[in-house]
Write a protein that holds these residues in place. Structure first.
Motif, PDB file in Angstrom:
ATOM      1  N   GLY A 286       0.697  -1.146   0.025  1.00 29.75           N
ATOM      2  CA  GLY A 286       0.014  -0.062  -0.211  1.00 29.75           C
ATOM      3  C   GLY A 286       0.712   1.230   0.052  1.00 29.75           C
ATOM      4  N   LEU A 287       2.032   1.334   0.685  1.00 30.85           N
ATOM      5  CA  LEU A 287       2.607   2.407   0.715  1.00 30.85           C
ATOM      6  C   LEU A 287       3.662   2.786  -0.504  1.00 30.85           C
ATOM      7  N   GLY A 288       4.062   1.572  -1.194  1.00 32.87           N
ATOM      8  CA  GLY A 288       4.740   1.759  -2.546  1.00 32.87           C
ATOM      9  C   GLY A 288       6.118   2.617  -2.020  1.00 32.87           C
ATOM     10  N   PRO A 289       6.689   3.423  -2.821  1.00 34.07           N
ATOM     11  CA  PRO A 289       7.838   3.938  -2.316  1.00 34.07           C
ATOM     12  C   PRO A 289       7.887   4.514  -1.102  1.00 34.07           C
ATOM     13  N   VAL A 290       7.089   4.811  -0.471  1.00 28.47           N
ATOM     14  CA  VAL A 290       6.999   5.493   0.983  1.00 28.47           C
ATOM     15  C   VAL A 290       7.471   4.471   1.934  1.00 28.47           C
ATOM     16  N   TRP A 291       7.272   3.087   1.595  1.00 31.36           N
ATOM     17  CA  TRP A 291       7.698   2.078   2.476  1.00 31.36           C
ATOM     18  C   TRP A 291       9.174   2.320   2.748  1.00 31.36           C
ATOM     19  N   GLY A 292      10.083   3.120   1.785  1.00 32.86           N
ATOM     20  CA  GLY A 292      11.416   3.139   2.363  1.00 32.86           C
ATOM     21  C   GLY A 292      11.555   4.031   3.502  1.00 32.86           C
ATOM     22  N   LYS A 293      10.362   4.789   3.572  1.00 29.81           N
ATOM     23  CA  LYS A 293      10.790   5.705   4.783  1.00 29.81           C
ATOM     24  C   LYS A 293       9.911   5.435   5.892  1.00 29.81           C
ATOM     25  N   THR A 294       9.560   4.063   5.967  1.00 28.63           N
ATOM     26  CA  THR A 294       8.530   3.698   7.215  1.00 28.63           C
ATOM     27  C   THR A 294       9.204   2.485   8.033  1.00 28.63           C
ATOM     28  N   ALA A 295       9.052   2.889   9.184  1.00 27.46           N
ATOM     29  CA  ALA A 295       9.271   1.833  10.286  1.00 27.46           C
ATOM     30  C   ALA A 295       8.117   1.129  10.816  1.00 27.46           C
ATOM     31  N   VAL A 296       8.054   0.085  11.096  1.00 22.30           N
ATOM     32  CA  VAL A 296       6.813  -0.957  11.609  1.00 22.30           C
ATOM     33  C   VAL A 296       7.467  -1.647  12.963  1.00 22.30           C
ATOM     34  N   LEU A 297       6.908  -1.384  13.998  1.00 22.59           N
ATOM     35  CA  LEU A 297       7.215  -2.162  15.303  1.00 22.59           C
ATOM     36  C   LEU A 297       6.064  -2.793  15.460  1.00 22.59           C
ATOM     37  N   GLY A 317       4.114 -15.709  30.127  1.00 19.19           N
ATOM     38  CA  GLY A 317       5.501 -15.493  30.441  1.00 19.19           C
ATOM     39  C   GLY A 317       6.084 -14.020  30.712  1.00 19.19           C
ATOM     40  N   THR A 318       7.297 -13.896  30.153  1.00 19.18           N
ATOM     41  CA  THR A 318       8.138 -12.756  30.650  1.00 19.18           C
ATOM     42  C   THR A 318       8.669 -12.106  29.134  1.00 19.18           C
ATOM     43  N   GLY A 319       9.977 -12.603  29.012  1.00 21.81           N
ATOM     44  CA  GLY A 319      10.615 -12.254  27.680  1.00 21.81           C
ATOM     45  C   GLY A 319       9.883 -12.690  26.474  1.00 21.81           C
ATOM     46  N   GLY A 320       9.859 -11.953  25.486  1.00 17.94           N
ATOM     47  CA  GLY A 320       9.423 -12.161  24.238  1.00 17.94           C
ATOM     48  C   GLY A 320      10.210 -11.617  23.009  1.00 17.94           C
ATOM     49  N   ALA A 321       9.516 -11.429  21.822  1.00 20.69           N
ATOM     50  CA  ALA A 321       9.855 -10.876  20.795  1.00 20.69           C
ATOM     51  C   ALA A 321       9.301  -9.801  20.143  1.00 20.69           C
ATOM     52  N   MET A 322      10.116  -8.789  19.424  1.00 15.36           N
ATOM     53  CA  MET A 322       9.353  -7.762  18.798  1.00 15.36           C
ATOM     54  C   MET A 322       9.853  -7.688  17.117  1.00 15.36           C
ATOM     55  N   LEU A 323       8.766  -7.437  16.518  1.00 15.19           N
ATOM     56  CA  LEU A 323       9.019  -7.547  14.958  1.00 15.19           C
ATOM     57  C   LEU A 323       9.458  -6.125  14.635  1.00 15.19           C
ATOM     58  N   LEU A 324      10.396  -5.850  13.549  1.00 16.17           N
ATOM     59  CA  LEU A 324      10.624  -4.902  12.880  1.00 16.17           C
ATOM     60  C   LEU A 324      10.712  -4.845  11.524  1.00 16.17           C
ATOM     61  N   ALA A 325       9.992  -3.687  10.747  1.00 18.79           N
ATOM     62  CA  ALA A 325      10.027  -4.135   9.212  1.00 18.79           C
ATOM     63  C   ALA A 325       9.879  -2.522   8.630  1.00 18.79           C
ATOM     64  N   GLY A 326      10.075  -2.479   7.451  1.00 22.36           N
ATOM     65  CA  GLY A 326      10.182  -1.102   6.947  1.00 22.36           C
ATOM     66  C   GLY A 326      11.597  -0.927   6.067  1.00 22.36           C
ATOM     67  N   GLY A 327      11.418  -0.352   5.060  1.00 22.04           N
ATOM     68  CA  GLY A 327      12.512   0.253   4.350  1.00 22.04           C
ATOM     69  C   GLY A 327      13.584   1.177   5.075  1.00 22.04           C
ATOM     70  N   ALA A 328      12.874   1.671   6.245  1.00 24.71           N
ATOM     71  CA  ALA A 328      13.529   2.832   6.930  1.00 24.71           C
ATOM     72  C   ALA A 328      14.712   2.065   8.076  1.00 24.71           C
ATOM     73  N   LEU A 329      14.314   0.659   8.165  1.00 19.48           N
ATOM     74  CA  LEU A 329      15.105   0.019   9.241  1.00 19.48           C
ATOM     75  C   LEU A 329      16.005  -1.063   8.349  1.00 19.48           C
ATOM     76  N   ARG A 330      17.160  -1.394   9.626  1.00 17.89           N
ATOM     77  CA  ARG A 330      18.139  -2.220   8.992  1.00 17.89           C
ATOM     78  C   ARG A 330      17.762  -3.790   9.526  1.00 17.89           C
ATOM     79  N   GLY A 331      16.926  -4.189   8.739  1.00 15.93           N
ATOM     80  CA  GLY A 331      16.413  -5.606   8.891  1.00 15.93           C
ATOM     81  C   GLY A 331      17.561  -6.620   8.479  1.00 15.93           C
ATOM     82  N   GLY A 332      17.050  -7.761   8.138  1.00 12.51           N
ATOM     83  CA  GLY A 332      17.895  -9.096   7.976  1.00 12.51           C
ATOM     84  C   GLY A 332      18.831  -9.470   9.037  1.00 12.51           C
ATOM     85  N   ARG A 333      18.349  -9.270  10.440  1.00  8.09           N
ATOM     86  CA  ARG A 333      19.105  -9.714  11.361  1.00  8.09           C
ATOM     87  C   ARG A 333      18.163  -9.702  12.752  1.00  8.09           C
ATOM     88  N   VAL A 334      18.668 -10.660  13.747  1.00  5.95           N
ATOM     89  CA  VAL A 334      17.862 -10.921  14.928  1.00  5.95           C
ATOM     90  C   VAL A 334      18.609  -9.946  16.024  1.00  5.95           C
TER      91      VAL A 334
END
Lengths: 395, 461
Positions: A286-297, A317-334
């Motif tokens: 939906g965001l198209g080129p704007v995805w590059g400026k987007t961070a999803v948490l 429980g207690t400890g869990g995970a958070m998901l990061l997505a978007g072209g503004a973020l440096r993904g490809g890693r945990v």
């Protein structure tokens, strides 16, 4: 100097997106009111019900994992290898291209400061309030995304949107934020709509709100959901969010439920994850080129027990995970420090030990996207938080 | 301008200070309105809720079932589920009773005051035994005291078991008390802080952290254990020994700590000038205008102080003030007021409302109120719902009001009434010629009636 720095900052943010890291300019960090909405988009998804961080991101190379989860670990065998240690739940497979493009990442073993009582209500209240346990829950008056807005000059009513019917305490507070649910039904006959506009005309407050409402409702009709490139139809809240983010809106929050997987977790978690992956793909497409400026948490109130229970599920429980997505973020890693699964390394000998405060990751993203001042983040957006070292989340 | 016609006192009395028209016996004289507050409460008696004792029994049954469930006893799972459901049913029924009371009441000003003070002393507990109590908390603590001394209302609300659980007073222990020393337990300031910040002085008043701390120490001993107690209890073994000084006044210190010391402090807070100012403003802002005439607030504040916090004297001062009968429409109805007054205008019957099946009750009322922004069962926090118009006239909330208005008009039994007559019946002289003309042009009667309910004229008071 101060004014100059603000306008210069605004220009940098507006013109270059997030290419220029605020941390590189120590003189900027003295400005507490420097952040503006600029061009960057922030989407915060609240995963209500406690997402199983070991279910979305099973530590398949941890030898103890299968001992704790004899039944669930079998299905984790189909998970997609990510970094050699963690794998991605197979339901999330349609997001693999994002992972490969560095547009999807995770933080493992994080939590809010909430401990021990493991109540959904209280856990979500604390997640959205963004405070520590030193502020009693009932004394919370606003949410952290709203406090971020309060520190941003130049925001309008449309800068921030709470999407959906759920109350989003994360966005409630003194700064303006609109709410709309894409399933809101304001079908009026054309005649009734005309009459209503006429009736409201002498009352600007009603007239404007109704105009906005009817406009949004009509736009949603026009934005009939199209199928995603992967086949299924778009997720409605994300589709609505993306349409807003392409216009004046910069910040959106909504919630996805269905994470409380006490029994038959394989099926239940897969349904919830399917919704999440569709939601993220809907945002991207939906965001198209704007995805590059987007961070999803995507954040949840707490994780779930390391061991499976007697009904093929997991408990609070207690400890869990958070998901990061978007072209503004440096993904490809945990991201995050993995505490291990040995019994002595668990929290209360049952839960994944949180090794970092999930708020710190959100704060670093806000700092990277909007140049929020560190003191402001630690003092008022997340009072009492220690940001710690920069994990380098921004692309 | 929305209202440029003259609006008479009957309309003010019914709509601004009640739940709207049609009104059968609603007086417009301030003295008569006040007298209504002192007569027997037939409205509550007509649509009773659970008693307090029944709510405690329900809470105890639930805890017992949960204990059995944890001990993995046979049938305990089912019992726990059934009791959970019973608690939820009692809350849903409470909403039905509230709506029925609004629709049927002949003392609408009292009804409005009950909702005002229930919101002022808002509770939203999550512990299930307290949830069971929360459905009747208002009937038990608030309702009988809305026309008396504020000190009595304050004490009843603040020391109510549901409040003690909600704001953590039940876990607050004097660090130097017998129990505190033996078990190393300590203070929880939650209730003390909210009493000063929300219930009495107000957040801007001149008090500090020391006052909060001292007041929290004074409150220790105030306790409720649902397994043992049938009412609020005072346990001196939890109470911090010695005197406490709150806002310059000393409480206790001679002999054992007692509940009376807490009562003394609450009585003083009830007549503190900051409390008089804070709550006179809040009342005027709720009933008259978001930014009320300072002269009105000052008069109410003086009445508060002169009468020692006699609420009827304060209401009387408000009702006798010209500002109270001026500027019609300055306030936007809260969702519950909107829905209640709409049901009243539509001729809904209390008996029908309380016999609605749960599913319909949820779909037609609870879910709709939530979508409008006012969950009738679970307020957002101890500060209650917002009151100013900007909080309520938002695109989403207004869209819900419009949709609900159209649906409620379509469900109405009396489909023969013409929209223009309905407008006059529901709004009296607040129905402008412009509105009457517009709704007469609707394609169907139901649509015309829906438009009346959706109108700004109907949503304001």
């Amino acid at each position: 100097m101060a004014t100059g720095a603000i306008s210069r900052r605004g220009l940098l943010r507006g013109g270059l997106g997030v290419a220029c890291s605020a941390a590189a300019h120590p003189w900027l960090s003295t400005m507490t009111m420097a952040a503006t909405p600029g061009d960057a988009r922030l989407v915060v998804i609240v995963l209500r019900g406690a997402m199983d961080g070991l279910g979305i991101l099973p530590p398949v190379s941890d030898r103890l994992f299968a001992d704790y989860r004899p039944k669930l670990a079998k299905s984790a065998g189909n998970a997609l290898p990510l970094d050699g240690y963690f794998a991605l739940n197979e339901t999330m497979a349609p997001l693999m291209p994002l992972w490969e493009a560095g547009e999807l990442g995770f933080v493992q073993a994080v939590s809010t400061p909430y401990r021990d009582k493991r109540s959904h209500f209280d856990g979500q209240d604390l997640l959205e309030a963004g405070t520590g346990m030193d502020v009693v829950l009932a004394a919370q008056r606003d949410g952290w995304l709203n406090r971020m807005l309060q520190a941003m000059p130049g925001i309008t009513a449309k800068t921030a949107f709470a999407v959906g019917r759920d109350e989003m305490k994360i966005l409630s507070g003194d700064a303006p934020a609109l709410q709309w649910s894409p399933d809101a039904d304001v079908t009026l006959s054309p005649q009734a709509q005309l009459l209503l506009e006429h009736i409201y005309a002498p009352d600007p407050l009603f007239s404007e709100a109704a105009g906005e409402a009817l406009g949004l409702a009509a736009e949603i009709d026009r934005e009939a959901l199209s199928p995603l490139s992967t086949g299924p139809r778009q997720e409605p809240m994300a589709a609505f969010a993306a349409a807003r983010l392409l216009q004046e809106t910069r910040i959106v929050s909504y919630s996805l439920s269905g994470w409380d997987t006490h029994r038959a977790q394989d099926g239940a978690l897969s349904r919830a994850l399917n919704l999440l992956q569709r939601s993220i793909l809907t945002l991207k497409e939906g965001l198209g080129p704007v995805w590059g400026k987007t961070a999803v948490l995507a954040m949840t109130e707490f994780g779930r027990t390391v061991a499976e229970n007697g009904s093929g599920g997991t408990d609070h429980g207690t400890g869990g995970a958070m998901l990061l997505a978007g072209g503004a973020l440096r993904g490809g890693r945990v991201y995050g420090d993995w505490p291990g699964l040995a019994e002595a390394d668990l929290y209360a000998r049952r839960d994944l030990m949180p090794t970092a405060d999930v708020r710190a990751y959100a704060a670093w993203v806000m700092r990277g996207l909007y140049g929020m001042d560190r003191g402001l983040l630690e003092g008022s957006v997340f009072p009492g938080l220690d940001l710690g070292a920069d994990p380098g989340l921004l692309a | 301008m929305l209202f440029d016609q003259a609006i008479g006192p009957e309309t003010y009395a019914a709509i601004r200070f009640g739940y709207g028209l049609p009104a059968r016996h609603i007086p417009v004289e301030p003295e008569a309105m006040l007298r209504q507050l002192t007569r027997p409460d037939r409205t509550a008696a007509g649509f009773p809720k659970m008693t307090f004792a029944e709510s405690i029994a329900l809470g105890r049954d639930y805890l017992a079932a949960r204990q059995d469930q944890r001990a993995k006893m046979d049938g305990a799972d089912e019992r726990e589920k059934a009791l959970k459901r019973e608690i939820q049913v009692s809350l849903d029924f409470g909403l039905a009773a509230d709506l029925a009371r609004i629709v049927e009441t002949e003392d609408p000003f009292r009804e409005r005051l009950v909702h005002f003070w229930k919101n002022h002393f808002a509770i939203a507990p999550t512990a299930r035994p307290a949830v069971a109590m929360s459905g009747i908390y208002s009937d038990h603590a608030i309702r009988p005291r809305v026309a008396g001394r504020f000190g009595d209302l304050l004490a009843a609300a603040v020391t109510h078991p549901a409040m003690l659980i909600y704001l953590d007073q039940v876990v607050s222990v004097g660090p130097n008390s017998a129990v505190g020393k033996k078990r190393g337990r300590g203070l929880n300031e939650n209730l003390a802080r909210e009493v000063l910040e929300l219930h009495t002085l107000g957040v801007g008043a001149a008090y500090g952290q020391t006052d909060v701390r001292q007041f929290a120490e004074l409150l220790t001993g105030l306790s409720f254990n649902i397994r043992k107690d049938d009412a609020v209890a005072f346990r001196s073994e939890y109470a911090e020994p010695g005197a406490e000084k709150v806002l310059g006044e000393r409480y206790g210190g001679r002999g054992r700590a007692r509940l009376e010391h807490i009562r003394e402090a609450l009585d003083d807070l009830a007549v503190h000038p900051a409390t008089a100012r804070h709550l006179s403003h809040k009342l005027a802002a709720h009933f008259v205008a978001d930014t009320p005439d300072p002269a009105l607030v000052a008069a109410m504040e003086a009445a508060w102080l002169d009468s020692g916090g006699d609420l009827s004297a304060v209401y009387g001062t408000m009702l006798r003030h010209p500002a109270a009968w001026h500027g019609f429409g300055a306030k936007v109805k809260l969702p519950m007021e909107f829905m209640g007054s709409a049901l009243r205008a539509l001729g809904a019957r209390g008996a029908d409302l309380v016999s609605l099946p749960r599913g319909k009750l949820k779909k037609q009322f609870r879910d709709q109120l939530r979508a409008m922004g006012q969950d009738p069962i679970r307020p957002p926090g101890p500060d209650g719902y917002a009151d100013a118009e900007t909080a309520w006239v938002q695109p989403f909330g207004l869209a819900q009001r419009i949709s609900w208005a159209m649906a409620a008009a379509a469900r109405r039994k009396d489909q023969d009434a013409e929209p223009d007559r309905f407008a006059r019946r529901a709004l009296g002289d607040a129905a402008s010629p412009r509105l009457v003309k517009a709704v007469s042009a609707a394609e169907t009667r139901a649509e015309g009636v829906g438009l009346v309910l959706a109108s700004a004229e109907f949503n304001r008071r």
